[in-house]
Motif scaffolding. Structure first.
Motif, PDB file in Angstrom:
ATOM      1  N   TRP A  71      57.649 -15.490 -12.801  1.00 39.24           N
ATOM      2  CA  TRP A  71      57.811 -16.780 -13.465  1.00 39.24           C
ATOM      3  C   TRP A  71      58.773 -17.661 -12.675  1.00 39.24           C
ATOM      4  O   TRP A  71      59.492 -17.197 -11.806  1.00 39.24           O
ATOM      5  N   TYR A  72      58.740 -18.979 -13.014  1.00 40.32           N
ATOM      6  CA  TYR A  72      59.651 -19.922 -12.381  1.00 40.32           C
ATOM      7  C   TYR A  72      61.074 -19.669 -12.883  1.00 40.32           C
ATOM      8  O   TYR A  72      61.318 -19.682 -14.087  1.00 40.32           O
ATOM      9  N   LYS A  73      61.985 -19.461 -11.960  1.00 41.29           N
ATOM     10  CA  LYS A  73      63.359 -19.147 -12.321  1.00 41.29           C
ATOM     11  C   LYS A  73      64.066 -20.347 -12.948  1.00 41.29           C
ATOM     12  O   LYS A  73      64.872 -20.194 -13.879  1.00 41.29           O
ATOM     13  N   LYS A  74      63.790 -21.556 -12.456  1.00 44.89           N
ATOM     14  CA  LYS A  74      64.559 -22.731 -12.864  1.00 44.89           C
ATOM     15  C   LYS A  74      63.897 -23.539 -13.979  1.00 44.89           C
ATOM     16  O   LYS A  74      64.372 -24.617 -14.326  1.00 44.89           O
ATOM     17  N   VAL A  75      62.800 -23.042 -14.535  1.00 40.08           N
ATOM     18  CA  VAL A  75      62.158 -23.697 -15.667  1.00 40.08           C
ATOM     19  C   VAL A  75      62.671 -23.052 -16.944  1.00 40.08           C
ATOM     20  O   VAL A  75      62.618 -21.831 -17.094  1.00 40.08           O
ATOM     21  N   SER A  76      63.183 -23.874 -17.863  1.00 40.99           N
ATOM     22  CA  SER A  76      63.851 -23.341 -19.055  1.00 40.99           C
ATOM     23  C   SER A  76      62.914 -22.508 -19.926  1.00 40.99           C
ATOM     24  O   SER A  76      63.301 -21.477 -20.476  1.00 40.99           O
ATOM     25  N   VAL A  77      61.672 -22.964 -20.082  1.00 40.16           N
ATOM     26  CA  VAL A  77      60.681 -22.178 -20.832  1.00 40.16           C
ATOM     27  C   VAL A  77      59.981 -21.241 -19.853  1.00 40.16           C
ATOM     28  O   VAL A  77      59.373 -21.685 -18.881  1.00 40.16           O
ATOM     29  N   LYS A  78      60.094 -19.928 -20.093  1.00 38.08           N
ATOM     30  CA  LYS A  78      59.522 -18.956 -19.162  1.00 38.08           C
ATOM     31  C   LYS A  78      58.029 -19.199 -18.977  1.00 38.08           C
ATOM     32  O   LYS A  78      57.244 -19.095 -19.916  1.00 38.08           O
ATOM     33  N   THR A  79      57.641 -19.553 -17.748  1.00 35.88           N
ATOM     34  CA  THR A  79      56.255 -19.878 -17.429  1.00 35.88           C
ATOM     35  C   THR A  79      55.701 -18.824 -16.480  1.00 35.88           C
ATOM     36  O   THR A  79      56.021 -18.815 -15.292  1.00 35.88           O
ATOM     37  N   ILE A  80      54.897 -17.916 -17.001  1.00 37.11           N
ATOM     38  CA  ILE A  80      54.346 -16.820 -16.212  1.00 37.11           C
ATOM     39  C   ILE A  80      53.245 -17.346 -15.297  1.00 37.11           C
ATOM     40  O   ILE A  80      52.326 -18.031 -15.745  1.00 37.11           O
TER      41      ILE A  80
END
Length: 236
Positions: A71-80
């Protein structure tokens, strides 16, 4: 205030420590899984520039199963964006482990059964192989000590896309691996197993991208590629 003799202050500090422990992931502070560094529980690896993170996750709210995902580390909502063991989840992340074994990256379940693997048949020994998470979102398996920029990886997640097409990823037919690279939807928000919709390059050679329903029925087509106009004919 004498904090040493104030039991309320000490109690509040203990509660804060317990809260932080229960709400944090433990990073290995590295981008690599090697022969002496496996991944289990809340541990994760993070790409060198802090763009992507990889570890165990539980999809949705009601699922009781766990998967290895990216997932994106810097996106607040975990986006797989990628899932390894889409069809073979595990139940306990603290007794399951992702590690290098027999020259492959393998996920072992709580019963120590291999449930997912990079599945290489080479004779490379485990001690000379490592898995590295790149800032591009590509998880690569390479010989220990070789450069990720100049050496062809032994295996890479870009050759095995899941449901998300990220910059640098490929969709088509890989001649080297004799494998068709397609995107496949999740079954549901609670289950990342392959669903009914897939996106792939037209196998009949029209250079069109197709969204298929149930692997056979064309749901949408981009139309053939027009090299002169640099567009797909059916895309506005």
């Amino acid at each position: 205030m004498d904090t040493k003799s104030n039991p309320k202050f000490v109690f509040n500090i203990l509660l804060l420590c317990l809260f932080l422990k229960s709400h944090s992931h433990i990073s290995l502070a590295a981008d690599t899984i090697s022969a002496d560094k496996s991944l289990s529980g809340d541990q994760t690896i993070i790409s060198a520039g802090g763009v992507f993170e990889l570890g165990f996750f539980k999809p949705g709210i009601f699922s009781n199963y766990y998967y290895i995902g990216m997932w994106y580390k810097k996106v607040s909502v975990k986006t797989i964006v990628w899932v390894a063991n889409r069809e073979t989840p595990v139940s306990d992340i603290f007794t399951s482990v992702l590690r290098i074994s027999d020259g492959n990256l393998i996920l072992f379940s709580e019963s120590n059964t291999p449930v997912w693997s990079t599945n290489l048949t080479s004779t490379t020994t485990s001690g000379s192989v490592q898995a590295v998470l790149l800032d591009s979102g590509n998880l690569v398996l390479r010989a220990d000590g070789s450069s990720t920029n100049t050496s062809e990886p032994l295996w890479q997640s870009f050759d095995h896309p899941a449901h998300t097409w990220i910059p640098g990823g490929k969709l088509g037919f890989n001649i080297a691996t004799n494998r068709t690279q397609i995107l496949t939807s999740w079954k549901s928000s609670e289950d990342p197993a392959p669903g009914l919709f897939s996106l792939e390059l037209d196998p009949n050679g029209s250079s069109a991208y197709l969204i298929l329903w149930n692997t056979s029925r064309v749901y949408w087509s981009s139309g053939a590629w027009d090299a002169n106009s640099r567009i797909f004919s059916a895309v506005p």
